[in-house]
Scaffold this motif. Structure first.
Motif, PDB file in Angstrom:
ATOM      1  N   GLY A  20       0.888  -1.091  -0.036  1.00 32.48           N
ATOM      2  CA  GLY A  20      -0.173   0.107   0.154  1.00 32.48           C
ATOM      3  C   GLY A  20       0.770   1.341   0.046  1.00 32.48           C
ATOM      4  O   GLY A  20       0.479   2.150  -0.543  1.00 32.48           O
ATOM      5  N   ILE A  22       3.897   1.709  -0.822  1.00 38.29           N
ATOM      6  CA  ILE A  22       4.708   1.447  -2.374  1.00 38.29           C
ATOM      7  C   ILE A  22       3.743   2.386  -3.128  1.00 38.29           C
ATOM      8  O   ILE A  22       4.033   3.324  -4.109  1.00 38.29           O
ATOM      9  CB  ILE A  22       4.938   0.374  -2.926  1.00 38.29           C
ATOM     10  CG1 ILE A  22       6.124  -0.337  -1.995  1.00 38.29           C
ATOM     11  CG2 ILE A  22       5.324   0.341  -4.352  1.00 38.29           C
ATOM     12  CD1 ILE A  22       6.476  -1.820  -2.052  1.00 38.29           C
ATOM     13  N   ARG A  60       9.798  -2.646  -8.411  1.00 39.43           N
ATOM     14  CA  ARG A  60       9.544  -4.109  -7.866  1.00 39.43           C
ATOM     15  C   ARG A  60       8.386  -4.828  -8.582  1.00 39.43           C
ATOM     16  O   ARG A  60       7.412  -4.248  -8.771  1.00 39.43           O
ATOM     17  CB  ARG A  60       9.398  -3.901  -6.337  1.00 39.43           C
ATOM     18  CG  ARG A  60      10.282  -3.343  -5.281  1.00 39.43           C
ATOM     19  CD  ARG A  60       9.911  -3.559  -3.718  1.00 39.43           C
ATOM     20  NE  ARG A  60       9.880  -4.868  -3.376  1.00 39.43           N
ATOM     21  CZ  ARG A  60       9.636  -5.249  -2.026  1.00 39.43           C
ATOM     22  NH1 ARG A  60       8.962  -4.337  -1.368  1.00 39.43           N
ATOM     23  NH2 ARG A  60       9.660  -6.713  -1.742  1.00 39.43           N
TER      24      ARG A  60
HETATM   25  P1  RI2 Z   1       0.260  -3.644   3.313  1.00 41.38           P
HETATM   26  C1  RI2 Z   1       4.822  -6.225   1.992  1.00 41.38           C
HETATM   27  O1  RI2 Z   1       5.669  -6.576   0.985  1.00 41.38           O
HETATM   28  C2  RI2 Z   1       4.308  -7.737   2.891  1.00 41.38           C
HETATM   29  O2  RI2 Z   1       4.552  -8.954   1.821  1.00 41.38           O
HETATM   30  C3  RI2 Z   1       2.831  -7.464   3.312  1.00 41.38           C
HETATM   31  O3  RI2 Z   1       1.952  -8.538   3.552  1.00 41.38           O
HETATM   32  C4  RI2 Z   1       2.444  -6.659   1.908  1.00 41.38           C
HETATM   33  O4  RI2 Z   1       3.311  -5.871   1.360  1.00 41.38           O
HETATM   34  C5  RI2 Z   1       1.106  -5.760   2.193  1.00 41.38           C
HETATM   35  O5  RI2 Z   1       1.381  -4.832   3.101  1.00 41.38           O
HETATM   36  P2  RI2 Z   1       7.020  -5.905   1.359  1.00 41.38           P
HETATM   37  O6  RI2 Z   1       6.965  -4.529   0.546  1.00 41.38           O
HETATM   38  O7  RI2 Z   1       0.169  -2.797   2.132  1.00 41.38           O
HETATM   39  O8  RI2 Z   1       7.506  -5.813   2.517  1.00 41.38           O
HETATM   40  O9  RI2 Z   1      -0.899  -4.091   4.027  1.00 41.38           O
HETATM   41  O10 RI2 Z   1       7.962  -6.795   0.489  1.00 41.38           O
HETATM   42  O11 RI2 Z   1       1.050  -2.577   4.071  1.00 41.38           O
END
Ligand code: RI2
Length: 307
Positions: A20, A22, A60
């Motif tokens: 989210g 990102i 990514r």
């Molecule tokens: P929210 C993260 O990925 C995790 O896999 C997490 O479950 C997912 O994004 C969703 O996160 P990473 O960026 O959007 O740590 O709910 O590789 O915060």
């Protein structure tokens, strides 16, 4: 462009992380880039916006929230530079607002499924999953959490810090202890990096073994995901790419430099099939994974307009 490059670098190195966050960072980057873009023609405007969009998307590969955010934010219909610029600013701001509201809605909707006394297991660090947990706790529910460490980057440490800030009783465990503790758990709640048209979940590596252990113990497995985490391109058959990160995230290369027959692999995500998922809590309500196709068609596909 410098700000776009900075944001892209922060996403790549995971200084900005969580699907989210990102997405929101990418929307902000496109908005600010469009706002300051000095071009001589509409052709140049289109070309530059496209270039920056592709550049951000390339940072990514797995979190579909990233291309969804970029596409929704960089949409415009006018052939006039000034108007197109304003459209992008408006669309990006709308996306950011919606993303914030989605987290709140997921928290409210999902927290209604949490009962007094529930022990909740979570994995990695998902703001959507945490929104459910903290909303339930703030509504007065007596809950506790078991949080996995989430090797190799140990995002579980962010999760326990967040939960501790709310005063929620929390236990940190290593990833390999999930089955050992499953007997004590009432519900598993995880986030999502992407959800495919067939309802399969892509989330932090290790999620599928949590789902398997929950299934075996007949414990409820919930996914918290904004609608922009659903993947439109899976409808037309494109697979979701699993990001493989550098092996030095797992082990210091110097420690194994003499091991000629050893390689280290570091996939960042895995697939959890739909049959292990009891429900997906989204900003438009709780859905079974079988409804993923409908979400994509009705809430994303038409908006994205190009699948
Ligand atoms: P929210 C993260 O990925 C995790 O896999 C997490 O479950 C997912 O994004 C969703 O996160 P990473 O960026 O959007 O740590 O709910 O590789 O915060």
């Amino acid at each position: 462009m410098q700000k776009v490059q900075e944001t892209a670098e922060k996403i790549r190195t995971m200084e900005i992380r969580g699907a989210g966050r990102i997405a929101k960072a990418a929307a902000e980057a496109i908005r600010d880039y469009a706002a300051g873009l000095d071009v001589a023609s509409m052709e140049e405007f289109s070309a530059r916006i496209k270039e920056v969009s592709n550049y951000l998307i390339s940072t990514r590969p797995t979190a579909v929230s990233l291309p969804n955010a970029v596409k929704l934010s960089s949409k415009y219909s006018s052939a006039n530079v000034e108007e197109a610029r304003q459209e992008i600013i408006k669309n990006a701001n709308l996306f950011i607002e919606r993303a914030d509201r989605a987290l709140e809605k997921i928290g409210k909707i999902g927290s209604r499924r949490i009962r007094d006394g529930d022990v909740i297991m979570t994995h990695c660090n998902s703001h959507a999953a945490l929104s459910i947990i903290t909303t339930a706790f703030e509504a007065g529910k007596d809950i506790s959490v078991i949080a996995t460490e989430s090797r190799p980057r140990r995002q579980g440490l962010l999760t326990i810090r967040h939960l501790n800030g709310f005063g929620i009783p929390t236990t940190l465990i290593v990833d390999s202890a999930v089955r050992y503790y499953m007997k004590d758990v009432d519900k598993v709640i995880v986030g999502a990096d992407a959800i495919a048209a067939n309802g399969a979940l892509v989330n932090k590596i290790g999620t599928s073994q949590l789902a398997l252990a929950a299934h075996e113990a007949r414990k409820s497995f919930m996914v918290a995901a904004e609608t922009f985490k659903f993947s439109p391109s899976t409808i037309v058959g494109n697979p979701i790419e699993i990001e493989e990160r550098a092996s030095d995230e797992i082990v210091d290369p110097a420690l194994i430099s003499d091991l000629a027959h050893v390689q280290v692999r570091n996939p960042a995500f895995d697939f959890t099939p739909a049959e292990y998922i009891d429900m997906i809590v989204t900003d438009i309500g709780i859905i079974p994974p079988a409804m993923a196709y409908t979400v994509i068609k009705e809430h994303l596909g038409w908006e994205l307009g190009e699948i």
